[in-house]
Motif scaffolding. Sequence first.
Motif, PDB file in Angstrom:
ATOM      1  N   GLN A 272       4.641   5.320  -5.532  1.00 28.74           N
ATOM      2  CA  GLN A 272       3.363   5.571  -4.527  1.00 28.74           C
ATOM      3  C   GLN A 272       2.261   5.232  -5.128  1.00 28.74           C
ATOM      4  O   GLN A 272       1.490   4.609  -4.853  1.00 28.74           O
ATOM      5  CB  GLN A 272       3.448   6.822  -3.971  1.00 28.74           C
ATOM      6  CG  GLN A 272       4.988   6.948  -2.930  1.00 28.74           C
ATOM      7  CD  GLN A 272       4.909   8.167  -2.211  1.00 28.74           C
ATOM      8  OE1 GLN A 272       3.813   8.969  -1.888  1.00 28.74           O
ATOM      9  NE2 GLN A 272       6.137   8.727  -1.786  1.00 28.74           N
ATOM     10  N   GLN A 273       2.101   5.750  -6.543  1.00 28.78           N
ATOM     11  CA  GLN A 273       0.728   5.736  -7.089  1.00 28.78           C
ATOM     12  C   GLN A 273       0.767   4.175  -7.467  1.00 28.78           C
ATOM     13  O   GLN A 273      -0.613   3.843  -7.750  1.00 28.78           O
ATOM     14  CB  GLN A 273       0.812   6.635  -8.349  1.00 28.78           C
ATOM     15  CG  GLN A 273       0.817   8.058  -8.011  1.00 28.78           C
ATOM     16  CD  GLN A 273       0.327   8.545  -6.857  1.00 28.78           C
ATOM     17  OE1 GLN A 273      -1.034   8.181  -6.751  1.00 28.78           O
ATOM     18  NE2 GLN A 273       1.058   9.091  -5.846  1.00 28.78           N
TER      19      GLN A 273
ATOM     20  N   SER B 236      -3.610  -3.174   5.956  1.00 27.40           N
ATOM     21  CA  SER B 236      -2.187  -2.721   5.766  1.00 27.40           C
ATOM     22  C   SER B 236      -1.238  -3.827   5.474  1.00 27.40           C
ATOM     23  O   SER B 236      -1.614  -5.044   5.605  1.00 27.40           O
ATOM     24  CB  SER B 236      -1.724  -1.878   7.048  1.00 27.40           C
ATOM     25  OG  SER B 236      -1.750  -2.735   8.373  1.00 27.40           O
TER      26      SER B 236
ATOM     27  N   SER C  31      -3.364  -1.629  -4.173  1.00 30.62           N
ATOM     28  CA  SER C  31      -4.054  -1.912  -3.048  1.00 30.62           C
ATOM     29  C   SER C  31      -5.437  -1.316  -2.992  1.00 30.62           C
ATOM     30  O   SER C  31      -6.219  -1.304  -2.120  1.00 30.62           O
ATOM     31  CB  SER C  31      -3.362  -1.406  -1.638  1.00 30.62           C
ATOM     32  OG  SER C  31      -3.186  -0.058  -1.738  1.00 30.62           O
ATOM     33  N   PHE C  32      -5.679  -0.543  -3.920  1.00 31.07           N
ATOM     34  CA  PHE C  32      -6.998   0.254  -3.861  1.00 31.07           C
ATOM     35  C   PHE C  32      -8.383  -0.563  -3.625  1.00 31.07           C
ATOM     36  O   PHE C  32      -8.987  -0.465  -2.678  1.00 31.07           O
ATOM     37  CB  PHE C  32      -7.282   0.850  -5.348  1.00 31.07           C
ATOM     38  CG  PHE C  32      -8.574   1.569  -5.637  1.00 31.07           C
ATOM     39  CD1 PHE C  32      -8.942   2.730  -4.828  1.00 31.07           C
ATOM     40  CD2 PHE C  32      -9.629   0.949  -6.272  1.00 31.07           C
ATOM     41  CE1 PHE C  32     -10.070   3.345  -4.992  1.00 31.07           C
ATOM     42  CE2 PHE C  32     -10.850   1.548  -6.202  1.00 31.07           C
ATOM     43  CZ  PHE C  32     -11.222   2.896  -5.663  1.00 31.07           C
TER      44      PHE C  32
ATOM     45  N   ARG D  41      -8.534  -1.930  -0.051  1.00 34.37           N
ATOM     46  CA  ARG D  41      -8.583  -0.932   0.912  1.00 34.37           C
ATOM     47  C   ARG D  41     -10.222  -0.340   0.869  1.00 34.37           C
ATOM     48  O   ARG D  41     -10.692  -0.053   1.734  1.00 34.37           O
ATOM     49  CB  ARG D  41      -7.702   0.271   0.568  1.00 34.37           C
ATOM     50  CG  ARG D  41      -6.352  -0.097   1.090  1.00 34.37           C
ATOM     51  CD  ARG D  41      -5.203   1.109   0.601  1.00 34.37           C
ATOM     52  NE  ARG D  41      -5.175   1.688  -0.523  1.00 34.37           N
ATOM     53  CZ  ARG D  41      -5.441   2.710  -1.247  1.00 34.37           C
ATOM     54  NH1 ARG D  41      -6.464   3.689  -0.621  1.00 34.37           N
ATOM     55  NH2 ARG D  41      -5.320   3.031  -2.522  1.00 34.37           N
ATOM     56  N   LYS D  42     -10.750  -0.585  -0.393  1.00 36.07           N
ATOM     57  CA  LYS D  42     -12.034  -0.058  -0.669  1.00 36.07           C
ATOM     58  C   LYS D  42     -13.072  -0.705  -0.077  1.00 36.07           C
ATOM     59  O   LYS D  42     -13.832  -0.461   0.782  1.00 36.07           O
ATOM     60  CB  LYS D  42     -12.303   0.075  -2.277  1.00 36.07           C
ATOM     61  CG  LYS D  42     -13.846   0.783  -2.267  1.00 36.07           C
ATOM     62  CD  LYS D  42     -14.117   0.722  -3.968  1.00 36.07           C
ATOM     63  CE  LYS D  42     -15.301   1.351  -4.235  1.00 36.07           C
ATOM     64  NZ  LYS D  42     -15.544   1.176  -5.779  1.00 36.07           N
TER      65      LYS D  42
ATOM     66  N   ARG E 273      -0.731   2.432  -4.651  1.00 37.43           N
ATOM     67  CA  ARG E 273      -2.052   2.930  -4.329  1.00 37.43           C
ATOM     68  C   ARG E 273      -3.051   2.197  -5.255  1.00 37.43           C
ATOM     69  O   ARG E 273      -4.047   1.670  -4.618  1.00 37.43           O
ATOM     70  CB  ARG E 273      -2.288   4.552  -4.628  1.00 37.43           C
ATOM     71  CG  ARG E 273      -3.568   5.064  -4.184  1.00 37.43           C
ATOM     72  CD  ARG E 273      -3.586   6.638  -4.612  1.00 37.43           C
ATOM     73  NE  ARG E 273      -2.438   7.418  -4.067  1.00 37.43           N
ATOM     74  CZ  ARG E 273      -2.238   7.971  -3.195  1.00 37.43           C
ATOM     75  NH1 ARG E 273      -3.465   7.671  -2.098  1.00 37.43           N
ATOM     76  NH2 ARG E 273      -1.348   8.748  -2.526  1.00 37.43           N
TER      77      ARG E 273
ATOM     78  N   ASP F 233       0.704  -1.166  -0.100  1.00 39.99           N
ATOM     79  CA  ASP F 233      -0.088  -0.055  -0.076  1.00 39.99           C
ATOM     80  C   ASP F 233       0.876   1.298   0.146  1.00 39.99           C
ATOM     81  O   ASP F 233       1.976   1.148  -0.011  1.00 39.99           O
ATOM     82  CB  ASP F 233      -0.998  -0.034   1.046  1.00 39.99           C
ATOM     83  CG  ASP F 233      -0.153  -0.226   2.473  1.00 39.99           C
ATOM     84  OD1 ASP F 233       0.926  -0.032   2.560  1.00 39.99           O
ATOM     85  OD2 ASP F 233      -0.796  -0.303   3.579  1.00 39.99           O
ATOM     86  N   VAL F 234       0.120   2.174   0.187  1.00 39.67           N
ATOM     87  CA  VAL F 234       0.802   3.634   0.030  1.00 39.67           C
ATOM     88  C   VAL F 234       1.766   4.129   1.060  1.00 39.67           C
ATOM     89  O   VAL F 234       2.881   4.555   1.020  1.00 39.67           O
ATOM     90  CB  VAL F 234      -0.090   4.936  -0.279  1.00 39.67           C
ATOM     91  CG1 VAL F 234       0.700   6.220  -0.526  1.00 39.67           C
ATOM     92  CG2 VAL F 234      -1.188   4.582  -1.458  1.00 39.67           C
TER      93      VAL F 234
ATOM     94  N   LYS G  46       5.646   4.943   1.026  1.00 39.61           N
ATOM     95  CA  LYS G  46       6.383   6.136   1.896  1.00 39.61           C
ATOM     96  C   LYS G  46       7.267   5.780   2.833  1.00 39.61           C
ATOM     97  O   LYS G  46       8.379   6.555   3.002  1.00 39.61           O
ATOM     98  CB  LYS G  46       5.083   6.887   2.304  1.00 39.61           C
ATOM     99  CG  LYS G  46       4.327   7.823   1.243  1.00 39.61           C
ATOM    100  CD  LYS G  46       3.050   8.677   2.097  1.00 39.61           C
ATOM    101  CE  LYS G  46       2.275   9.366   1.178  1.00 39.61           C
ATOM    102  NZ  LYS G  46       1.073  10.074   1.630  1.00 39.61           N
TER     103      LYS G  46
ATOM    104  N   TRP H   7       7.296   9.279  -6.070  1.00 32.89           N
ATOM    105  CA  TRP H   7       5.647   9.515  -6.485  1.00 32.89           C
ATOM    106  C   TRP H   7       5.154   8.548  -7.545  1.00 32.89           C
ATOM    107  O   TRP H   7       4.090   8.027  -6.947  1.00 32.89           O
ATOM    108  CB  TRP H   7       5.544  10.957  -6.993  1.00 32.89           C
ATOM    109  CG  TRP H   7       4.199  11.266  -7.255  1.00 32.89           C
ATOM    110  CD1 TRP H   7       3.265  11.904  -6.273  1.00 32.89           C
ATOM    111  CD2 TRP H   7       3.400  10.999  -8.408  1.00 32.89           C
ATOM    112  NE1 TRP H   7       2.141  11.824  -6.992  1.00 32.89           N
ATOM    113  CE2 TRP H   7       2.124  11.365  -8.153  1.00 32.89           C
ATOM    114  CE3 TRP H   7       3.790  10.443  -9.695  1.00 32.89           C
ATOM    115  CZ2 TRP H   7       1.168  11.393  -9.093  1.00 32.89           C
ATOM    116  CZ3 TRP H   7       2.734  10.387 -10.660  1.00 32.89           C
ATOM    117  CH2 TRP H   7       1.328  10.837 -10.302  1.00 32.89           C
TER     118      TRP H   7
END
Length: 333
Positions: free
Chosen positions: A254-255, A276, A261-262, A265-266, A258, A240-241, A245, A251
Amino acid sequence: MKAFVVDKYKKKGALRLAKVQEPEVRDDDVMVRVHATGVNLLDSKIREGEFKLFLPYRFPLILGNEVAGVVVRVGPNARRFKAGDEVYARPHQDRIGTFAEFIAMNEADVALKPKNLTMEDAASIPLVGLTAWQVLIERANLKKGQKVLIHAGSGGVGTFAIQLAKHIGATVATTTSAANVDLVKSLGADVVIDYKKEDFEKLLSGYDVVLNSLGKDTLEKSLKVLKPGGKLISISGPPDVAFAKENGLNWFLQQVMRLLSFGIRKKAKRHGVSYSFVFMRANGGQLHEITSLIEAGIIRPVMDRVFPFEGTNDALAYIETGRSKGKVVVKVK
């Protein structure tokens, strides 16, 4: 020195036994003569390039992520250890290479070996011990009286995590096959689910924490057993993000994390729980705490098989079957 190396990312390819230079000893390092090394699915995943986005290794690469051995030399700034000390460690992810006769590591990643363990037993601990510690204590903040589901209870991480969770005072459920029911019960599991015959998501509810080490289906089903505010923590992804980090990834990466794991996480948000990802990191201080638990008899290693150094490829193939109970170790010295 002799070492098992890979020359490029590849699926199921054999490691090559090679003669390579001994590692350089940096100012804060200890050089360790490897007596034994644990073998893990992590080694297979690295060989196959699964982490190359955020762990870009250089080739030829010596595999191996945990070690027990004897300090033979220390760098000029190293103060914690001396030649002759028996130690164990999970080297930093940038400096792996325990499938070899020697390894150099930063002394901060190293701890004295538990006095009551053989080198082979000690080599089975660092990776799974630190993973369980960083999931249950650091990330989950597991407390006495809480309920935790630990998937794959008879595996390397599972056998350690069950014992650690019981020591904390949690109620522990685990999934395993019928052949391993007695093993996981002997480690302290309160509820044992035969994953081949039973659906854990229909039998369990109101759990505080789930430690997932399996695939996407199990990950998503695990949401159903958590109570509102519960924590789903995965060591098998997707990253995940927050992980990106923590590891200082750019960056763009990181995307990527994102997006990866979208979905989970949703779904987690819809269930009122958190998701996590934990990618275990080297930590000599936590390993020292684990040593205390082992020397006190609170946690014991669970070993499946010990292979000779020449049989490192066989050990990796055996791990990849997914049938090992506890840990698989290679005896180097």
